[in-house]
Design a protein around this motif. Structure first.
Motif, PDB file in Angstrom:
ATOM      1  N   LEU A  65       0.829  -1.193   0.000  1.00 42.54           N
ATOM      2  CA  LEU A  65       0.000   0.000   0.000  1.00 42.54           C
ATOM      3  C   LEU A  65       0.872   1.254   0.000  1.00 42.54           C
ATOM      4  N   ALA A  66       0.411   2.264  -0.701  1.00 48.41           N
ATOM      5  CA  ALA A  66       1.063   3.569  -0.650  1.00 48.41           C
ATOM      6  C   ALA A  66       0.584   4.260   0.632  1.00 48.41           C
ATOM      7  N   VAL A  67       1.499   4.931   1.303  1.00 47.08           N
ATOM      8  CA  VAL A  67       1.170   5.589   2.564  1.00 47.08           C
ATOM      9  C   VAL A  67       1.636   7.033   2.504  1.00 47.08           C
ATOM     10  N   ARG A  68       0.790   7.905   3.044  1.00 47.00           N
ATOM     11  CA  ARG A  68       1.138   9.316   3.162  1.00 47.00           C
ATOM     12  C   ARG A  68       0.772   9.762   4.569  1.00 47.00           C
ATOM     13  N   PHE A  69       1.601  10.602   5.150  1.00 45.19           N
ATOM     14  CA  PHE A  69       1.316  11.184   6.456  1.00 45.19           C
ATOM     15  C   PHE A  69       0.666  12.546   6.271  1.00 45.19           C
ATOM     16  N   ALA A  70      -0.250  12.887   7.173  1.00 48.89           N
ATOM     17  CA  ALA A  70      -0.916  14.179   7.133  1.00 48.89           C
ATOM     18  C   ALA A  70      -1.240  14.614   8.551  1.00 48.89           C
ATOM     19  N   ALA A  71      -1.513  15.902   8.704  1.00 50.26           N
ATOM     20  CA  ALA A  71      -1.984  16.389   9.995  1.00 50.26           C
ATOM     21  C   ALA A  71      -3.273  15.643  10.326  1.00 50.26           C
ATOM     22  N   PRO A  72      -3.536  15.371  11.599  1.00 53.83           N
ATOM     23  CA  PRO A  72      -4.704  14.561  11.965  1.00 53.83           C
ATOM     24  C   PRO A  72      -6.020  15.036  11.369  1.00 53.83           C
TER      25      PRO A  72
END
Length: 137
Positions: free
Chosen positions: A115-122
């Motif tokens: 899976l592709a994963v990206r982090f973001a602000a909650p």
């Protein structure tokens, strides 16, 4: 027999600072630093290991739940979501640090599943945020 290096690695894996762990154990931060130093006079006591082991077990439950949820969503979507967005909160408190550690571990496991994963602000992340914060019994 576990080593001082393992103690530190486990503490860092769960994302808890020396100061936060010392506070949870009711010891001075300098005592915890001694447990992790190359000084044979100071060894982490059993209750410190137990606390870290409990935190790691908690982490495994939370991350495991989140990974299962993401894989379930992928299956419901026909196997190929564009990406999973994980919350990566700001802050310096112990809880936030541990949430970030959970997010990093979750991302690693999701990537292993392709899976592709990206982090973001909650507030920008998707429903998986709730899964990351859920405590399973």
């Amino acid at each position: 027999m576990r080593t001082k290096a393992e103690f530190r690695a486990l503490r860092e894996t769960v994302g808890i600072s020396q100061g936060a762990l010392a506070a949870a154990l009711g010891v001075q931060p300098r005592t915890l630093r001694r447990w992790e130093a190359d000084d044979e006079r100071w060894e982490p006591p059993e209750d410190a290991w137990e606390e870290l082991d409990a935190l790691r077990a908690d982490q495994e439950r939370v991350v495991g739940f989140a990974v299962r949820k993401a894989l379930s969503i992928r299956e419901e979507m026909g196997g190929e979501p564009a990406e999973v967005v994980l919350p990566y909160p700001q802050g310096r408190d112990a809880e936030t640090s541990m949430r970030r550690a959970n997010a990093r571990l979750c991302a690693d496991r999701l990537r292993r599943h392709g899976l592709a994963v990206r982090f973001a602000a909650p507030d920008e992340s998707d429903a998986l945020r709730m899964a990351m914060e859920a405590r399973t019994e």
